[in-house]
Design a protein around this motif. Sequence first.
Motif, short mmCIF file in Angstrom:
data_model
loop_
_atom_site.label_atom_id
_atom_site.label_comp_id
_atom_site.label_asym_id
_atom_site.label_seq_id
_atom_site.Cartn_x
_atom_site.Cartn_y
_atom_site.Cartn_z
N SER A 182 2.17 3.36 -4.81
CA SER A 182 0.76 3.24 -4.48
C SER A 182 0.01 4.55 -4.75
CB SER A 182 0.62 2.88 -3.00
OG SER A 182 -0.65 3.23 -2.51
N GLU A 205 0.82 -1.22 0.00
CA GLU A 205 0.00 0.00 0.00
C GLU A 205 0.85 1.26 0.00
OE1 GLU A 205 -1.34 -2.93 1.62
OE2 GLU A 205 -2.39 -2.79 -0.31
N THR A 221 -5.51 -2.09 -3.89
CA THR A 221 -4.62 -0.94 -4.04
C THR A 221 -4.17 -0.77 -5.49
OG1 THR A 221 -3.83 -1.22 -1.79
CG2 THR A 221 -2.47 0.11 -3.27
N CYS A 269 -1.38 6.78 5.09
CA CYS A 269 -0.62 7.40 4.00
C CYS A 269 -1.02 8.85 3.81
CB CYS A 269 -0.82 6.61 2.70
SG CYS A 269 0.07 5.05 2.64
N GLU A 270 -2.29 9.14 4.03
CA GLU A 270 -2.74 10.52 3.92
C GLU A 270 -2.02 11.42 4.92
OE1 GLU A 270 -6.78 11.95 5.35
OE2 GLU A 270 -7.14 11.79 3.20
N ASP A 306 -8.23 0.37 4.16
CA ASP A 306 -8.75 1.66 4.64
C ASP A 306 -7.76 2.31 5.60
OD1 ASP A 306 -10.70 3.76 5.16
OD2 ASP A 306 -10.99 2.79 7.10
N ASN A 328 -1.93 5.79 -2.91
CA ASN A 328 -2.07 6.49 -1.63
C ASN A 328 -1.05 7.60 -1.44
OD1 ASN A 328 -4.14 4.72 -0.84
ND2 ASN A 328 -2.68 3.25 0.01
N SER A 366 -4.47 1.79 5.89
CA SER A 366 -3.25 2.22 5.19
C SER A 366 -3.49 3.51 4.40
CB SER A 366 -2.76 1.12 4.26
OG SER A 366 -2.29 0.00 4.98
N ARG A 367 -4.67 3.58 3.77
CA ARG A 367 -4.97 4.81 3.03
C ARG A 367 -4.97 6.03 3.96
NH1 ARG A 367 -9.21 7.72 2.89
NH2 ARG A 367 -10.53 6.16 3.91
N ARG A 368 -5.59 5.88 5.13
CA ARG A 368 -5.66 7.00 6.07
C ARG A 368 -4.28 7.35 6.64
NH1 ARG A 368 -10.01 4.99 10.15
NH2 ARG A 368 -9.52 6.97 11.16
#
Length: 445
Positions: free
Chosen positions: A90, A63, A77, A322-323, A316, A92, A318-320
């Motif tokens: 990624s 991710e 991903t 990475c943000e 979810d 992300n 990992s996305r948050r």
Amino acid sequence: MQIGMGPRGVLNRRHFLRNVTAGGLALGGLSFTDMVSLNASELKRRGMSCILLWMQGGPSQFETFDPKPGHANGGETKAIATNVPGTQISENLPHLARIADQLAIVRSLSTKEGEHQRASYMMHTSYIPTATVRYPTLGAVVAKELADQAASELPSFVRIGNVGIGAGNEGGLLGQKFNAYPIQDGNRPPENTRPTTEEDRYRRRLTLLDRLEEAAPGEAVARRADHESLYNQASRFVLSPSMSSFDISNEPESVRKAYGIGASSADAGRPAPNGLRIQQGQFAAGCLLARRLIESGVTFVEVAMGNWDTHQDNFDLSRRLCEQIDQPFAALVEDLRQRGRLDKTLVIWMGEFGRTPRINPRGGRDHHPQSFSAVLAGGGMQVGQVVGATDAGGERVVERPINEKDLFQTIYQTLGVNAKKEYMSAIGRPIAIVDGGSPVDELLG
């Protein structure tokens, strides 16, 4: 005998003498010891510094920097192109994709330690933990070898953020003097670092304390010396005008915005699936503070961010996460570059291990030290490239395997630290800064 650093590594005694003989003669005939001392001073004058962006919990390589789109192991991903032709990361991480030419992405880290605390220790020291030796953490070694302790008013090793476990034994066998100065939140200046009275009165109190300590009995002389050293260092810190470096509110709004400080998202405050809360904006504040501290003469800053232990709802979470890191990490590199500090500052992004190719029934990924990623920037590194590769499913490393000792050899060589130098343990056992491994030539400038 190895005594110094050249552009690509350690110089031995013969090379060193050959290179400095003319200078030594010009100075009236220096002894070999004098020359070694001069060389050590020269290394400190190079002004190298290091920022470690530590991702506690083990970020998923799938991710972040080694996505596998189109393969079952890659999950949902997607990958996006970067500004380096042929290199994808990624989706992300869009900000980092735009500065990939400033990054060296390592996709072939492989170690044998998959337990959080032990792996975290190992990736801070290059050693597995033992009961007999307290190995110094990366920041402690860099501070000892590169910082001018006598001249600096600020701590040489600062850690921002509290991830709680396994960050190594700090100064370890080097002593508490090389422990990190901890800051919980980069948004707030450190607490208890302002005199509680006027400066003149504060200084009079220090003078009185000196007189009281001079009256200590003979057997307390050594403890008195340690105490004096400690409070003199602390007082220099408290009274220093450089204390303002810890206050990121002094930065223009445009700079704070570039790091993403103050930005909000729909996820702000929402608990993560593992029950912990992602602290919105703290990592961004830590990155900006790290830049300010490096500019003020701090040699090593660690910015820690937790919650990467994505055993459930990996995509979810990992996305948050990475943000939280994408914009600040990219802004830090770009900010250092624009200020002319990037060549002298090595930036490292890594965690203790990666995540499993297999997606578990809870939609998560488990621990996977066999193959994971790290990213390096600045410090004269060869950037704009990917080093190493995993197979199509991300199961294992198939190109240029790099273990923890290879990575530490590379980091120290880049910074100008002789990784073969030995420290003495409490029982007189010589301990090499790194025992084994080889620098990764592809990364060295």
